[in-house]
Design a protein around this motif. Structure first.
Motif, short mmCIF file in Angstrom:
data_model
loop_
_atom_site.label_atom_id
_atom_site.label_comp_id
_atom_site.label_asym_id
_atom_site.label_seq_id
_atom_site.Cartn_x
_atom_site.Cartn_y
_atom_site.Cartn_z
N ARG A 81 29.41 41.30 20.81
CA ARG A 81 28.03 40.98 20.22
C ARG A 81 27.10 42.41 20.42
N ARG A 82 26.54 42.80 19.42
CA ARG A 82 25.48 43.86 19.44
C ARG A 82 24.27 43.72 20.04
N GLU A 83 23.33 44.54 20.39
CA GLU A 83 22.02 44.24 21.13
C GLU A 83 21.39 43.37 19.90
N ASP A 84 21.44 43.69 18.56
CA ASP A 84 20.89 43.14 17.68
C ASP A 84 21.42 41.56 17.02
N GLY A 85 22.20 41.18 17.72
CA GLY A 85 22.91 39.90 17.57
C GLY A 85 23.81 39.93 16.47
N THR A 86 24.26 41.13 15.97
CA THR A 86 25.28 41.06 15.22
C THR A 86 26.77 41.30 15.86
N TYR A 87 27.91 41.26 15.53
CA TYR A 87 29.18 41.62 15.92
C TYR A 87 29.83 42.73 15.52
N ASP A 111 22.12 31.19 25.29
CA ASP A 111 21.47 32.39 25.12
C ASP A 111 20.58 32.88 26.33
N ALA A 112 20.55 31.91 27.33
CA ALA A 112 19.91 32.60 28.63
C ALA A 112 20.77 32.78 29.51
N LEU A 113 22.07 32.72 29.40
CA LEU A 113 23.14 33.20 30.19
C LEU A 113 23.21 34.70 30.27
N ASP A 114 23.86 35.31 31.18
CA ASP A 114 24.00 36.74 31.28
C ASP A 114 25.35 37.02 30.47
N ALA A 141 30.76 30.23 19.24
CA ALA A 141 31.20 31.55 19.37
C ALA A 141 29.87 32.63 18.92
N ARG A 142 29.07 31.95 18.01
CA ARG A 142 27.78 32.49 17.35
C ARG A 142 26.81 32.74 18.70
N HIS A 143 26.86 32.64 19.54
CA HIS A 143 26.08 32.44 20.70
C HIS A 143 26.86 33.34 21.89
#
Length: 747
Positions: free
Chosen positions: A67-73, A404-407, A420-422
C-alpha cells in the motif's frame, strides 16, 4: 487435454467431499465425485462441479502488493515484501509486545494446512490472541461440549430411527456425508421420523414428518418445552442417567417446572404437535440431533446448544448405532485445546473488553472493540490468512474502520478481497488446488478419515503456498539456531525413525521448539521429502500426535505408529481411515476422569429459569421484521466463489418474503424493495415464497463481493448486521436474527 483424473476435494463446506478433476490446460474441464474417498464415496453436490470459477476466475492475484501513502497499491517482489513485513512485525512486538499482534484465520474453508504453519509465526512473535470463523458460529456449542464431556459430538444420522434438526437445513448446508441421499432415505421410510425446528419451511423442513415452525428467536422456549414433556411424561432413560451422568437431578428438577403450554404459545408451535414430537423422541429406539447456525447465530444460542444436547442425553441416545457419538480427531481445529475447554490467556478474557475466550478464540464481535480504543493493551497489528472478515463479520463498516486504525495489516489470500483493500501488504497465495492441502474437519465414527490431497496443477506464477510464505518470514525473524536445523536435517535424510528420535530429543532440550514445530519440520524433514512435498512436513508431526493420543484406534486402522500413518497419508490421495473404533470405544473420548457426563451446568440452568418470566421478541415498531442475514441456498457458498456467474439461479440474491407480508407492503416477485436495519440499508430483489412466515425475511450468504468483470452482485449481509446483538456468554453474533424493516420501492 489430458485424460488423467486428479484426486482432490471440494472446499465449499466442512464435508470436503472427495472429487476428481480432469484438466484442459489449467482449466477444470470436468469434475466428479471420487468413489475411492473413504467418507464421501463418490457423492458430491452440484456446487463442487463449478469449482473452476474459483480456480481460474479473474480475481486471482499473482504478485505481492504494498500500500502506498495515497492508498493505492504497487506490485513488489517477494523478498522485499517478506523482509519489510518481518521488520514491521518485529517493530510492533518490540514497541508494544507480541500479544498486540492479532491473528485471524489461518486456513480458510477446506484450506487448513497453512493454518498449521501460521501457529509457528504466532509463537515466534509471542502472539497470544487469535480467532477464526468458528468464533462467530460454534463457540457457544464448544463451551457447552467442554462442560458436558470435553469433546465434540456428532450423530449417526444414517441409522437413527428419529433425526432432529435444530436450526439446520442439511439439504443445502450438508455437514455429514451423503446428506441428500440420507435425507431421502429417512423421508421415505415409514418407520423413521424426521423432526425439524426452524422458523422457515426450508427444503429439509418440507421433507420432515414434524415441522416445529417456531417464531424467529424462540428456539429456547420450544426446546425447553420439548424437554419439559420428556421429564413430565416419564420419557427419560433413567438407567443411562444413573450410570453415565452426574448432576442430572438438578436438570430434571428444573425441567419438571417448565410450563409446557405457556412455552408452546410463546414459540408459536401447537402444544399437541410439540408433545407429539417429544413423545416420538422419547419412545424411539435411537435418536440423533443436529444444531447449526440457524440457532447458533440467534438469541439464547448457548442455552439452546445446552437444551439441544439434553434431548439426547436425557433419553440415553449415546454410544450405540443410530445415536450420538464422541470421536477421534486428526488435529484440533480450535485454539487452546479441545471441546471448548476455554483454556486461554489472561484468565480466559480479552485484554480490552474482557470478552470470554472459548477454545482459544477471541469472539469475532469483540475484535473491532479491541482495536478502536485508547486502551494501552489494544491490538496494534493484524495478520489475516485465507479469510475475508471485512465481509464475513458483523458490521462491516466498523470492522473496516478497525483495520484502518491498525499500525500494520497483512493479508494472505488468492484474491484482492474486501479485507485486502485495507491491508498494508497483500500476499498472493497459491490456490487450494495448486498445493498440498488438507482439512481437519474429521468428525466421523466409528471410522474416521483424513485426506492430504496433492496439487492438481502447478502454482500460478507469482504465487506461493502458505507454508513457504511462513517459512520465509520466519527465516527473516531468525528464530531457530542454524545448528539445530542442520542436525535435524541430517537426521531426516537418515530415516524417519532417526528423525523422530532427534526431533523429540531437541524439543525436550528446548521446549520452545514445540511452538515452532511446523516451521522446524518444514526446514528439516521437508528438505528430505520428495520434490514438491515440503509443505506436507507438518502433517508428520500431526500424525505423531494422533498416534500418541489415540494409539489403540490408530492401530486398529492398521498403523503401528505415527510414521506408518504419515506414509499412508502422503501416498493415498483419496484419503485414509486413520482411526477405527467400535461403539463401546466411544466412552474413551469422554474427557472426564470418571468417563461420565457432567450434566448440571449452573450458568445455563439459571438462564433456563429466566425463560419463565422473559417474553421473546427483539423487534420494535421501527424494525418490525426479523432478517436472517446469510441463508444457505442452492447457489450460494463461501466467498471464495467471487465470480457471480457460477450461480445458475437467484443471481441477485433475492430477499425472501412471505406472501402475507408481500401483499401488505405491495411487493412483487422480481420487483425491488429496500431492507433497513440499525446499521445500514440495501435495495434488494424480492422473492415471494411460503418458505417464510409473516414477519421473517432472509438474504443469502456469499453475495456482495466485488468482481473485476461483473461488479457487485447482491447484498453483502454484514453491511446490515450489528456488533451489539450477540450471545451473552459466547459473544456469537445474531446474524440470523437482525431487527429490520422492509419498504416498497417504486420500480
Amino acid at each position: 487435454m489430458t485424460d488423467q483424473w486428479r484426486k482432490s476435494a471440494c472446499i465449499l463446506c466442512e464435508c470436503n467431499c472427495g472429487i476428481e478433476i480432469k484438466l484442459d490446460g489449467r482449466r477444470f474441464d470436468r469434475i466428479r465425485g471420487d468413489k475411492e474417498h473413504p467418507a464421501s464415496a463418490g457423492y458430491t453436490c452440484e456446487k463442487a462441479l463449478r469449482l473452476d470459477h474459483y480456480q481460474n476466475g479473474r480475481h486471482r492475484l499473482n504478485s505481492p502488493l504494498r500500500r502506498r501513502e495515497d492508498g493505492t497499491y504497487e506490485e513488489i517482489d517477494w523478498d522485499t515484501a517478506l523482509r519489510e513485513i518481518a521488520e514491521r512485525l518485529s517493530a510492533v512486538r518490540d514497541a508494544h509486545g507480541g500479544d498486540k499482534i492479532f491473528f485471524y484465520g489461518g486456513g480458510g474453508q477446506g484450506n487448513h494446512l497453512g493454518g498449521v504453519y501460521n501457529r509457528a509465526l504466532q509463537a515466534a512473535l509471542g502472539a497470544k490472541y487469535f480467532s477464526n470463523a468458528l468464533a462467530q458460529e460454534k463457540t457457544g456449542e464448544m463451551w457447552v461440549d467442554g462442560k458436558l464431556y470435553g469433546g465434540h459430538t456428532k450423530g449417526d444420522f444414517e441409522h437413527a430411527e428419529v433425526v432432529v434438526f435444530v436450526g439446520k437445513n442439511p439439504w443445502q448446508s450438508h455437514s455429514f456425508p451423503r446428506a441428500r441421499p440420507t435425507l431421502r432415505e429417512i423421508a421415505k421410510d415409514p418407520g423413521r421420523t424426521m423432526i425439524v425446528l426452524d422458523p422457515r419451511r426450508s427444503e429439509t423442513a418440507a421433507m420432515a414428518d414434524i415441522h416445529l415452525q417456531v417464531k424467529p428467536g424462540t428456539d429456547a422456549w420450544c426446546l425447553a418445552a420439548l424437554l419439559g414433556v420428556l421429564v413430565q411424561e416419564g420419557l427419560l432413560d433413567n438407567d443411562f442417567l444413573a450410570e453415565h451422568t452426574t448432576g442430572a437431578e438438578s436438570v430434571v428438577a428444573a425441567l419438571a417446572e417448565v410450563p409446557v403450554a405457556v412455552y408452546a404459545r410463546r414459540c408459536g408451535v401447537p402444544e399437541d404437535l410439540l408433545r407429539t414430537a417429544a413423545r416420538r423422541i422419547g419412545t424411539a429406539s435411537s435418536a440423533t440431533t443436529y444444531e447449526d447456525l440457524g440457532v447458533q447465530q440467534a438469541p439464547n444460542s448457548t442455552l439452546v446448544s445446552y437444551l439441544n444436547k439434553l434431548i439426547w442425553i436425557l433419553t440415553g441416545n449415546f454410544g450405540r448405532p443410530g445415536t450420538m457419538f464422541l470421536h477421534s480427531s486428526f488435529a484440533a481445529i480450535a485454539g487452546a485445546g479441545t471441546g471448548g475447554s476455554g483454556k486461554s490467556v489472561r484468565g480466559k478474557r480479552t485484554p480490552v473488553t474482557g470478552a470470554r475466550i472459548i477454545s482459544g478464540l477471541v469472539p469475532c464481535n469483540s475484535i473491532a472493540e479491541e482495536i478502536l480504543t485508547d486502551h494501552p493493551d489494544r491490538f496494534r497489528a493484524m495478520w489475516i490468512d485465507s479469510v475475508n472478515p471485512a465481509h464475513s463479520l458483523a458490521d462491516s463498516r466498523t470492522f473496516r474502520e478497525a483495520l484502518d486504525a491498525l499500525d500494520l495489516v497483512v493479508v494472505v489470500d488468492v484474491a484482492f478481497t474486501e479485507t485486502a483493500r485495507h491491508a498494508d501488504y497483500v500476499l498472493p497465495a497459491s490456490s487450494q488446488f495448486e498445493k498440498w492441502e488438507a482439512t481437519f474437519f474429521n468428525v466421523e465414527f466409528p471410522h474416521n478419515t483424513f485426506q492430504l490431497r496433492p496439487p492438481a496443477l502447478d502454482p500460478l506464477p507469482g504465487t506461493l503456498p502458505e507454508p513457504e510464505i511462513y517459512a520465509r518470514v520466519l527465516r527473516h525473524l531468525d528464530v531457530v539456531d542454524a545448528e539445530v536445523i542442520a542436525k535435524l536435517t541430517a537426521a531426516a535424510h537418515a530415516g524417519r525413525a532417526e528423525f523422530a528420535a532427534a526431533f523429540f530429543t531437541a524439543a525436550g532440550a528446548d521446549p520452545a521448539l514445540m511452538g515452532l514445530a511446523p516451521y522446524v519440520l518444514y526446514e528439516t524433514l521437508g528438505a528430505a521429502l520428495p520434490a514438491g512435498q515440503r509443505g506436507t512436513a507438518a502433517v508428520w508431526g500431526l500424525a505423531q500426535l494422533c498416534a500418541m493420543t489415540q494409539p489403540e484406534a490408530v492401530r486398529r486402522a492398521g498403523f503401528a505408529d505415527g510414521n506408518e500413518l504419515f506414509e499412508a497419508i502422503v501416498s493415498t490421495p483419496s484419503g485414509v481411515t486413520f482411526t477405527v473404533d467400535e461403539w463401546e470405544d466411544v466412552w474413551t473420548y469422554v474427557r472426564r476422569p470418571d468417563r461420565r457426563f457432567t450434566v448440571g451446568i449452573p450458568e445455563l440452568l439459571g438462564k433456563l429459569g429466566e425463560l419463565r418470566d422473559a417474553e421473546p421478541g427483539w423487534v420494535s415498531e421501527e424494525f418490525p421484521f426479523v432478517l436472517s442475514a446469510g441463508e444457505r441456498r442452492s447457489f450460494t457458498a463461501n466467498t471464495i466463489y467471487r465470480d457471480p456467474t457460477w450461480r445458475r439461479r437467484d443471481a441477485a440474491g433475492a430477499l425472501r418474503v412471505s406472501p402475507d407480508d408481500a401483499a401488505r407492503l405491495g411487493l412483487t416477485s422480481g420487483g425491488p424493495a429496500r431492507v433497513v436495519t440499525e446499521r445500514g440499508a440495501a435495495e434488494v430483489v424480492v422473492e415471494i415464497t411460503d418458505m417464510m412466515q409473516p414477519g421473517h425475511v432472509s438474504l443469502p450468504n456469499g453475495l456482495g463481493v466485488d468482481h473485476p468483470e461483473h461488479g457487485i452482485a447482491g447484498v453483502a449481509p454484514n453491511e446490515l448486521t450489528s456488533l451489539g446483538h450477540r450471545d451473552w456468554l459466547a459473544g456469537t453474533p445474531w446474524h440470523k436474527h437482525v431487527p429490520a424493516r422492509v419498504e416498497a420501492v417504486a420500480p
